[in-house]
Scaffold this motif. Structure first.
Motif, PDB file in Angstrom:
ATOM      1  N   ALA A 149      85.047  80.530  86.444  1.00 38.05           N
ATOM      2  CA  ALA A 149      84.319  81.690  86.975  1.00 38.05           C
ATOM      3  C   ALA A 149      85.200  82.940  86.920  1.00 38.05           C
ATOM      4  CB  ALA A 149      83.870  81.414  88.411  1.00 38.05           C
ATOM      5  N   ARG A 150      86.490  82.774  87.244  1.00 38.07           N
ATOM      6  CA  ARG A 150      87.402  83.924  87.207  1.00 38.07           C
ATOM      7  C   ARG A 150      87.498  84.488  85.788  1.00 38.07           C
ATOM      8  NH1 ARG A 150      93.677  83.237  88.933  1.00 38.07           N
ATOM      9  NH2 ARG A 150      93.684  81.947  87.065  1.00 38.07           N
ATOM     10  N   ALA A 151      87.570  83.572  84.807  1.00 38.34           N
ATOM     11  CA  ALA A 151      87.673  84.029  83.418  1.00 38.34           C
ATOM     12  C   ALA A 151      86.395  84.725  82.960  1.00 38.34           C
ATOM     13  CB  ALA A 151      87.991  82.845  82.505  1.00 38.34           C
ATOM     14  N   LEU A 152      85.264  84.389  83.616  1.00 40.10           N
ATOM     15  CA  LEU A 152      83.986  84.990  83.208  1.00 40.10           C
ATOM     16  C   LEU A 152      83.747  86.350  83.852  1.00 40.10           C
ATOM     17  CD1 LEU A 152      81.693  81.834  83.310  1.00 40.10           C
ATOM     18  CD2 LEU A 152      82.375  83.126  81.281  1.00 40.10           C
ATOM     19  N   MET A 153      84.569  86.711  84.834  1.00 36.54           N
ATOM     20  CA  MET A 153      84.356  87.951  85.582  1.00 36.54           C
ATOM     21  C   MET A 153      84.357  89.187  84.681  1.00 36.54           C
ATOM     22  SD  MET A 153      83.646  87.793  88.791  1.00 36.54           S
ATOM     23  CE  MET A 153      84.072  89.418  89.414  1.00 36.54           C
ATOM     24  N   LEU A 154      85.155  89.149  83.605  1.00 33.45           N
ATOM     25  CA  LEU A 154      85.233  90.325  82.731  1.00 33.45           C
ATOM     26  C   LEU A 154      84.202  90.268  81.606  1.00 33.45           C
ATOM     27  CD1 LEU A 154      89.131  90.575  82.534  1.00 33.45           C
ATOM     28  CD2 LEU A 154      87.606  91.967  83.914  1.00 33.45           C
ATOM     29  N   SER A 155      83.217  89.350  81.746  1.00 33.48           N
ATOM     30  CA  SER A 155      82.184  89.158  80.714  1.00 33.48           C
ATOM     31  C   SER A 155      82.790  89.070  79.319  1.00 33.48           C
ATOM     32  CB  SER A 155      81.166  90.305  80.730  1.00 33.48           C
ATOM     33  OG  SER A 155      80.723  90.536  82.027  1.00 33.48           O
ATOM     34  N   PRO A 156      83.647  88.091  79.084  1.00 28.28           N
ATOM     35  CA  PRO A 156      84.331  88.020  77.787  1.00 28.28           C
ATOM     36  C   PRO A 156      83.383  87.606  76.660  1.00 28.28           C
ATOM     37  CG  PRO A 156      84.814  86.064  79.085  1.00 28.28           C
ATOM     38  CD  PRO A 156      84.006  86.975  79.977  1.00 28.28           C
ATOM     39  N   ASP A 157      83.746  88.000  75.434  1.00 28.98           N
ATOM     40  CA  ASP A 157      83.005  87.551  74.257  1.00 28.98           C
ATOM     41  C   ASP A 157      83.440  86.148  73.872  1.00 28.98           C
ATOM     42  OD1 ASP A 157      81.904  90.057  74.123  1.00 28.98           O
ATOM     43  OD2 ASP A 157      83.436  90.832  72.765  1.00 28.98           O
ATOM     44  N   VAL A 158      84.700  85.852  74.186  1.00 26.89           N
ATOM     45  CA  VAL A 158      85.295  84.575  73.783  1.00 26.89           C
ATOM     46  C   VAL A 158      85.949  83.956  75.010  1.00 26.89           C
ATOM     47  CG1 VAL A 158      87.022  83.470  72.310  1.00 26.89           C
ATOM     48  CG2 VAL A 158      85.781  85.480  71.467  1.00 26.89           C
ATOM     49  N   LEU A 159      85.810  82.628  75.146  1.00 34.22           N
ATOM     50  CA  LEU A 159      86.461  81.937  76.249  1.00 34.22           C
ATOM     51  C   LEU A 159      87.340  80.822  75.672  1.00 34.22           C
ATOM     52  CD1 LEU A 159      86.578  82.074  79.280  1.00 34.22           C
ATOM     53  CD2 LEU A 159      84.550  80.632  79.412  1.00 34.22           C
ATOM     54  N   LEU A 160      88.625  80.831  76.052  1.00 34.47           N
ATOM     55  CA  LEU A 160      89.561  79.836  75.541  1.00 34.47           C
ATOM     56  C   LEU A 160      89.877  78.833  76.653  1.00 34.47           C
ATOM     57  CD1 LEU A 160      92.114  82.358  73.948  1.00 34.47           C
ATOM     58  CD2 LEU A 160      90.112  81.317  72.849  1.00 34.47           C
ATOM     59  N   PHE A 161      89.925  77.563  76.300  1.00 32.89           N
ATOM     60  CA  PHE A 161      90.265  76.515  77.274  1.00 32.89           C
ATOM     61  C   PHE A 161      91.469  75.745  76.753  1.00 32.89           C
ATOM     62  CE2 PHE A 161      86.363  76.346  79.910  1.00 32.89           C
ATOM     63  CZ  PHE A 161      85.480  77.067  79.124  1.00 32.89           C
ATOM     64  N   ILE A 208      78.164  82.691  74.298  1.00 33.24           N
ATOM     65  CA  ILE A 208      79.589  83.018  74.309  1.00 33.24           C
ATOM     66  C   ILE A 208      80.303  82.085  73.322  1.00 33.24           C
ATOM     67  CG2 ILE A 208      80.160  81.419  76.162  1.00 33.24           C
ATOM     68  CD1 ILE A 208      82.014  83.518  77.310  1.00 33.24           C
ATOM     69  N   THR A 209      81.344  82.602  72.666  1.00 31.75           N
ATOM     70  CA  THR A 209      82.113  81.782  71.741  1.00 31.75           C
ATOM     71  C   THR A 209      83.206  81.051  72.530  1.00 31.75           C
ATOM     72  OG1 THR A 209      81.778  83.495  70.093  1.00 31.75           O
ATOM     73  CG2 THR A 209      83.445  81.839  69.588  1.00 31.75           C
ATOM     74  N   GLN A 210      83.260  79.741  72.410  1.00 32.78           N
ATOM     75  CA  GLN A 210      84.254  78.984  73.177  1.00 32.78           C
ATOM     76  C   GLN A 210      85.181  78.208  72.241  1.00 32.78           C
ATOM     77  OE1 GLN A 210      82.503  77.585  77.234  1.00 32.78           O
ATOM     78  NE2 GLN A 210      80.980  77.056  75.703  1.00 32.78           N
ATOM     79  N   VAL A 211      86.460  78.203  72.569  1.00 37.87           N
ATOM     80  CA  VAL A 211      87.433  77.406  71.828  1.00 37.87           C
ATOM     81  C   VAL A 211      88.159  76.529  72.835  1.00 37.87           C
ATOM     82  CG1 VAL A 211      89.364  77.423  70.224  1.00 37.87           C
ATOM     83  CG2 VAL A 211      87.750  79.337  70.232  1.00 37.87           C
ATOM     84  N   VAL A 212      88.110  75.220  72.616  1.00 34.09           N
ATOM     85  CA  VAL A 212      88.637  74.280  73.599  1.00 34.09           C
ATOM     86  C   VAL A 212      89.717  73.411  72.963  1.00 34.09           C
ATOM     87  CG1 VAL A 212      88.046  72.498  75.279  1.00 34.09           C
ATOM     88  CG2 VAL A 212      86.329  74.198  74.619  1.00 34.09           C
ATOM     89  N   VAL A 213      90.915  73.459  73.515  1.00 24.22           N
ATOM     90  CA  VAL A 213      91.973  72.562  73.073  1.00 24.22           C
ATOM     91  C   VAL A 213      91.919  71.302  73.920  1.00 24.22           C
ATOM     92  CG1 VAL A 213      94.457  72.182  73.238  1.00 24.22           C
ATOM     93  CG2 VAL A 213      93.594  74.231  72.125  1.00 24.22           C
ATOM     94  N   THR A 214      91.943  70.153  73.273  1.00 26.70           N
ATOM     95  CA  THR A 214      91.984  68.906  74.035  1.00 26.70           C
ATOM     96  C   THR A 214      92.555  67.806  73.147  1.00 26.70           C
ATOM     97  OG1 THR A 214      90.700  67.339  75.351  1.00 26.70           O
ATOM     98  CG2 THR A 214      89.633  68.234  73.399  1.00 26.70           C
ATOM     99  N   HIS A 215      92.963  66.723  73.785  1.00 29.03           N
ATOM    100  CA  HIS A 215      93.298  65.550  72.974  1.00 29.03           C
ATOM    101  C   HIS A 215      92.412  64.376  73.381  1.00 29.03           C
ATOM    102  CE1 HIS A 215      95.969  65.257  76.521  1.00 29.03           C
ATOM    103  NE2 HIS A 215      95.584  64.008  76.476  1.00 29.03           N
ATOM    104  N   GLU A 216      91.388  64.672  74.212  1.00 26.68           N
ATOM    105  CA  GLU A 216      90.483  63.622  74.654  1.00 26.68           C
ATOM    106  C   GLU A 216      89.231  63.630  73.776  1.00 26.68           C
ATOM    107  OE1 GLU A 216      89.983  63.609  79.058  1.00 26.68           O
ATOM    108  OE2 GLU A 216      91.600  65.076  78.925  1.00 26.68           O
ATOM    109  N   VAL A 217      89.111  62.592  72.965  1.00 18.80           N
ATOM    110  CA  VAL A 217      88.044  62.559  71.969  1.00 18.80           C
ATOM    111  C   VAL A 217      86.672  62.506  72.639  1.00 18.80           C
ATOM    112  CG1 VAL A 217      87.063  61.236  70.066  1.00 18.80           C
ATOM    113  CG2 VAL A 217      89.548  61.509  70.250  1.00 18.80           C
ATOM    114  N   GLU A 218      86.554  61.726  73.699  1.00 18.86           N
ATOM    115  CA  GLU A 218      85.253  61.597  74.375  1.00 18.86           C
ATOM    116  C   GLU A 218      84.756  62.942  74.896  1.00 18.86           C
ATOM    117  OE1 GLU A 218      82.792  59.430  74.529  1.00 18.86           O
ATOM    118  OE2 GLU A 218      84.157  58.654  72.995  1.00 18.86           O
TER     119      GLU A 218
END
Lengths: 226, 245
Positions: free
Chosen positions: B156-168, B195-205
């Motif tokens: 929610a904090r990251a969304l406060m600035l109404s971003p075009d892109v959200l990184l996780f 919104i465009t989202q980019v998510v880094v993870t190593h959990e395949v599920e």
């Protein structure tokens, strides 16, 4: 050491209480403002100023408070040039000199305290602020410093007590604080044990009150960490 | 207006962590960056909001163009980085909430510093807290919340600035598997908002549940880059074996 003599001495000693308290709060306040400025200078790495602050800390944590008081009070009189400036009216005033020495001394120790607390704030909190488009300066003044000061509060409480007790050295440059009156009374009565025990009890009471006040503030300021 | 990256490289000392990375993420996609630890995926993500500065290459994120060379002017880059980060939100593995501020305080701080009126920020914060299911926690301290709740506050904090892109950055690595679904729900809901989202993870599920596009990295290289169908039909042997273990 009789009860009557205590009753007799107490009002005389308390005449110095006001000076002790004024000196304590004035130097703590000045020292705190300086320490916050110094902390900003160190944390934001303003190059030439950074060296000055480090030198200030080295000098004021590395020498006894009594030496600092003597140098600030007796030192400027050696330079006739100073006596013609507007500063002289302040520098010839023992109250101001004692306050300045205590403030600079306290600023040096408090800066170390605050800087340490800032360094202990996790890098993630900085990163979160930067990731939200804040500048380093905004992150420091709006988020990191307020957090660090809360964390430093218990240690700063000790610093407040040290300054309060340190004011007793001001009596060596003719200032009539609690200790000044105690010394005078002792010279008049030679009732050393009673006079200084009484002075000690008054200082102890002040320390106790200060400790309670700081605890109360701590409970409010650190409510988030429970 | 997605993300276009061309020839990005980064070395830490003599270790080359990213080698000539190029990819294209269309607007509105939820892209998962997968890979073993040390593959360079977190470094790559942190470049997209300039928490790391690439040594070489070009990058277009949220309509801002960057061209990196080894001797960049760090002052002007810092300024651009601030502007970029207002359009690119980020969510961290360890949430990185500010513990001495309430949940509401965490949300409104950055917008208020950047000039949004406090009332406007507060009402926006309350809307977002409702959206992540935490409206009753506005006045709570972060330390009183569970990990899943803290991560939703961070989103929610990251969304406060109404971003075009959200990184996780590994948003679920510190969470219970059962709690992970809370984050999955929020990411899925967001992907419908365009919104465009980019998510880094190593959990395949976790990746399977959220991805519309997948990029698989190994040793600083992109090995596989395609739509989420690649989970069922990997093109490379390396990605197939990564999915299997």
């Amino acid at each position: 050491m009789t009860l009557e003599s205590m009753y007799e001495y107490l009002p005389q000693l308390l005449k110095g209480l006001q000076t002790t308290l004024e000196l304590t709060f004035a130097s703590l306040f000045t020292g705190l403002i300086l320490a916050l400025l110094f902390t900003l200078v160190l944390s934001l790495r303003f190059k030439p100023l950074e060296w000055l602050v480090k030198l200030q800390i080295l000098l004021f944590t590395g020498t006894p408070l009594l030496v600092q008081i003597f140098l600030i009070y007796y030192g400027p009189a050696q330079f006739p040039i100073l006596q013609e400036t507007a500063l002289w009216s302040l520098l010839s005033e023992p109250w101001f000199c004692a306050m300045l020495a205590l403030a600079l001394n306290s600023a040096a120790y408090s800066t170390q305290l605050f800087k340490g607390a800032i360094d202990a704030v996790s890098a993630g909190e900085w990163e979160a602020a930067m990731a939200l488009g804040m500048t380093r300066q905004q992150a420091l003044t709006r988020i990191i410093l307020p957090h660090a000061i809360r964390r430093a509060l218990p240690a700063y409480g000790n610093e407040m007590i040290l300054v309060m007790k340190g004011t007793s050295l001001a009596s060596t440059i003719t200032l009539m604080d609690l200790m000044g009156y105690a010394a005078r009374l002792n010279a008049q009565t030679y009732d050393t044990l009673t006079v200084f025990s009484l002075a000690g009890v008054i200082y102890l009471t002040l320390t106790g009150i200060l400790t309670l006040v700081v605890r109360f503030i701590e409970r409010k300021a650190l409510a988030f960490s429970n | 207006m997605g993300i276009v990256v061309e020839g990005l490289s980064k070395a830490f000392g003599s270790t080359q962590v990213l080698k000539d990375i190029s990819f294209n993420i269309p607007r509105g996609e939820t892209t998962v960056l997968l890979g073993a630890s040390g593959a360079g995926k977190s470094t790559l993500l942190r470049m997209l909001n300039l928490l790391e500065t690439p040594d070489q290459g070009t990058m277009k994120v949220a309509d801002m163009d960057f061209n990196f060379t080894r001797d960049h002017d760090s002052k002007s880059l810092n300024k651009q980085a601030c502007a970029l980060r207002r359009k690119v939100g980020m969510v961290f593995q360890q949430y990185n909430l500010w513990p001495h501020m309430t949940v509401l305080g965490n949300l409104i701080e950055a917008p208020v510093v950047q000039g949004m009126p406090k009332e406007q920020a507060t009402s926006k914060a309350k809307e977002l807290l409702e959206r992540v299911g935490l409206s009753e926690k506005a006045d709570a301290w972060p330390s009183s919340l569970s990990g899943g709740q803290q991560q939703r506050v961070a989103i929610a904090r990251a969304l406060m600035l109404s971003p075009d892109v959200l990184l996780f950055d590994e948003p679920t690595a510190a969470l219970d598997p059962a709690i992970t679904n809370q984050v999955v729900e929020v990411i899925k809901e967001l992907s419908q908002s365009g919104i465009t989202q980019v998510v880094v993870t190593h959990e395949v599920e976790f990746a399977r549940k959220i991805a519309s596009k997948v990029i698989y990295l190994e040793d600083g290289h992109i090995v596989e880059d395609g739509s989420s169908d690649r989970f069922a039909n990997p093109e490379t042997e390396a990605f197939r074996s990564y999915l299997e273990h």
